[in-house]
Design a protein around this motif. Structure first.
Motif, PDB file in Angstrom:
ATOM      1  N   ALA A 198       0.846  -1.196   0.000  1.00 52.91           N
ATOM      2  CA  ALA A 198       0.000   0.000   0.000  1.00 52.91           C
ATOM      3  C   ALA A 198       0.878   1.241   0.000  1.00 52.91           C
ATOM      4  O   ALA A 198       2.012   1.222   0.472  1.00 52.91           O
ATOM      5  CB  ALA A 198      -0.904   0.005   1.215  1.00 52.91           C
ATOM      6  N   CYS A 199       0.326   2.325  -0.539  1.00 48.33           N
ATOM      7  CA  CYS A 199       1.018   3.614  -0.569  1.00 48.33           C
ATOM      8  C   CYS A 199       0.000   4.677  -0.188  1.00 48.33           C
ATOM      9  O   CYS A 199      -1.074   4.759  -0.788  1.00 48.33           O
ATOM     10  CB  CYS A 199       1.583   3.870  -1.962  1.00 48.33           C
ATOM     11  SG  CYS A 199       2.449   5.432  -2.115  1.00 48.33           S
ATOM     12  N   ARG A 251       4.259  13.310   2.909  1.00 47.88           N
ATOM     13  CA  ARG A 251       5.182  12.188   3.088  1.00 47.88           C
ATOM     14  C   ARG A 251       4.501  10.921   2.586  1.00 47.88           C
ATOM     15  O   ARG A 251       3.354  10.669   2.901  1.00 47.88           O
ATOM     16  CB  ARG A 251       5.522  12.063   4.569  1.00 47.88           C
ATOM     17  CG  ARG A 251       6.489  10.992   4.914  1.00 47.88           C
ATOM     18  CD  ARG A 251       6.763  11.043   6.439  1.00 47.88           C
ATOM     19  NE  ARG A 251       8.003  10.409   6.772  1.00 47.88           N
ATOM     20  CZ  ARG A 251       9.199  10.961   6.689  1.00 47.88           C
ATOM     21  NH1 ARG A 251       9.308  12.213   6.299  1.00 47.88           N
ATOM     22  NH2 ARG A 251      10.283  10.299   7.003  1.00 47.88           N
ATOM     23  N   PHE A 252       5.236  10.120   1.797  1.00 47.36           N
ATOM     24  CA  PHE A 252       4.709   8.843   1.340  1.00 47.36           C
ATOM     25  C   PHE A 252       4.901   7.811   2.433  1.00 47.36           C
ATOM     26  O   PHE A 252       6.002   7.639   2.948  1.00 47.36           O
ATOM     27  CB  PHE A 252       5.416   8.358   0.072  1.00 47.36           C
ATOM     28  CG  PHE A 252       5.070   9.147  -1.150  1.00 47.36           C
ATOM     29  CD1 PHE A 252       3.778   9.158  -1.629  1.00 47.36           C
ATOM     30  CD2 PHE A 252       6.047   9.853  -1.827  1.00 47.36           C
ATOM     31  CE1 PHE A 252       3.454   9.877  -2.755  1.00 47.36           C
ATOM     32  CE2 PHE A 252       5.732  10.573  -2.954  1.00 47.36           C
ATOM     33  CZ  PHE A 252       4.435  10.593  -3.416  1.00 47.36           C
ATOM     34  N   ILE A 301      13.927   4.068  -1.509  1.00 51.66           N
ATOM     35  CA  ILE A 301      12.607   4.440  -2.052  1.00 51.66           C
ATOM     36  C   ILE A 301      12.545   5.941  -2.285  1.00 51.66           C
ATOM     37  O   ILE A 301      11.996   6.405  -3.286  1.00 51.66           O
ATOM     38  CB  ILE A 301      11.473   3.957  -1.127  1.00 51.66           C
ATOM     39  CG1 ILE A 301      11.423   2.427  -1.110  1.00 51.66           C
ATOM     40  CG2 ILE A 301      10.132   4.524  -1.566  1.00 51.66           C
ATOM     41  CD1 ILE A 301      10.444   1.851  -0.116  1.00 51.66           C
ATOM     42  N   SER A 302      13.109   6.720  -1.373  1.00 51.71           N
ATOM     43  CA  SER A 302      13.149   8.172  -1.546  1.00 51.71           C
ATOM     44  C   SER A 302      13.914   8.544  -2.802  1.00 51.71           C
ATOM     45  O   SER A 302      13.488   9.409  -3.574  1.00 51.71           O
ATOM     46  CB  SER A 302      13.784   8.818  -0.315  1.00 51.71           C
ATOM     47  OG  SER A 302      13.900  10.207  -0.497  1.00 51.71           O
ATOM     48  N   ALA A 357       9.898  12.602   0.591  1.00 53.50           N
ATOM     49  CA  ALA A 357       9.949  12.088   1.958  1.00 53.50           C
ATOM     50  C   ALA A 357       9.175  10.774   2.014  1.00 53.50           C
ATOM     51  O   ALA A 357       8.037  10.693   1.557  1.00 53.50           O
ATOM     52  CB  ALA A 357       9.353  13.103   2.922  1.00 53.50           C
ATOM     53  N   VAL A 358       9.815   9.738   2.585  1.00 53.20           N
ATOM     54  CA  VAL A 358       9.226   8.407   2.586  1.00 53.20           C
ATOM     55  C   VAL A 358       9.340   7.801   3.975  1.00 53.20           C
ATOM     56  O   VAL A 358      10.344   7.961   4.662  1.00 53.20           O
ATOM     57  CB  VAL A 358       9.947   7.489   1.569  1.00 53.20           C
ATOM     58  CG1 VAL A 358       9.464   6.066   1.672  1.00 53.20           C
ATOM     59  CG2 VAL A 358       9.758   7.997   0.163  1.00 53.20           C
ATOM     60  N   SER A 359       8.296   7.094   4.360  1.00 45.50           N
ATOM     61  CA  SER A 359       8.302   6.311   5.590  1.00 45.50           C
ATOM     62  C   SER A 359       7.833   4.907   5.230  1.00 45.50           C
ATOM     63  O   SER A 359       6.898   4.741   4.453  1.00 45.50           O
ATOM     64  CB  SER A 359       7.349   6.940   6.607  1.00 45.50           C
ATOM     65  OG  SER A 359       7.285   6.141   7.757  1.00 45.50           O
ATOM     66  N   VAL A 360       8.496   3.882   5.793  1.00 44.67           N
ATOM     67  CA  VAL A 360       8.175   2.498   5.482  1.00 44.67           C
ATOM     68  C   VAL A 360       7.651   1.809   6.731  1.00 44.67           C
ATOM     69  O   VAL A 360       8.226   1.937   7.805  1.00 44.67           O
ATOM     70  CB  VAL A 360       9.421   1.750   4.950  1.00 44.67           C
ATOM     71  CG1 VAL A 360       9.127   0.283   4.750  1.00 44.67           C
ATOM     72  CG2 VAL A 360       9.899   2.371   3.659  1.00 44.67           C
TER      73      VAL A 360
END
Length: 185
Positions: free
Chosen positions: A71-72, A78-79, A105-106, A113-116
């Motif tokens: 999912a995204c 921020r993603f 991913i960033s 901006a990415v958070s996993v």
């Protein structure tokens, strides 16, 4: 044309949907009620599909073979990417690679901006088709021909001038066809 090549699929679809004049000209020209949340959902879907297609290159081989993006979401610019793993053991080892994966991913999204987040769940890869139920195969019982029957039918073919091997093979085929046609379907 070179500008389109450098854009991501999400940017190309977004510009095609809104047109070159932007969203205001689209609202006036078509009289359609414009909802920007729909286009942001389309953009997120396209970004997730791009990430899924390039998952092996982005995540690296140890993690890529045991995980998949699921999912995204966008949360305050921020993603937030949710990554599924098959079990708890992989989950605990994947958490050690979280910072590296967020950087990769960033970089893939051009510095966004990415958070996993990792969770245990089904892993579906784009190259893996959905499994279909096995089809039932109905087989008929084999046709059994006796040597006496074959020899009797072979006489018919030998009288026509065939070789003994070919006459025997033709006699087997003829008997098999006759017996199969007598069976109930």
């Amino acid at each position: 044309m070179d500008d389109d090549f450098a854009k991501s699929a999400g940017e190309i679809v977004g510009s095609a949907l809104c047109g070159k004049g932007g969203e205001e000209s689209r609202k006036k020209a078509r009289g359609v009620r414009y909802r920007p949340e729909y286009w942001s959902l389309v953009n997120l879907s396209i970004k997730l599909s791009e990430l899924s297609e390039n998952w092996r290159a982005v995540a690296g081989e140890p993690l890529a073979s045991r995980s998949a993006p699921a999912a995204c979401e966008e949360d305050g610019g921020r993603f937030v990417i949710t990554v599924n793993v098959p079990d708890q053991m992989v989950l605990s080892s994947a958490r050690f690679r979280k910072a590296r994966l967020e950087r990769e991913i960033s970089a893939f999204f051009g510095g966004a901006a990415v958070s996993v987040d990792f969770r245990v769940g089904p892993i579906r890869t784009p190259a893996q088709p959905a499994r279909s139920a096995p089809q039932k195969v109905y087989r008929r019982a084999p046709v059994v021909n006796g040597e006496e029957e074959i020899a009797e039918r072979a006489k018919f073919f030998l009288g026509g001038g065939m070789s003994p091997e070919l006459a025997g093979a033709m006699a087997r085929v003829m008997l098999s066809l006759e017996k199969l046609s007598k069976r109930r379907r």
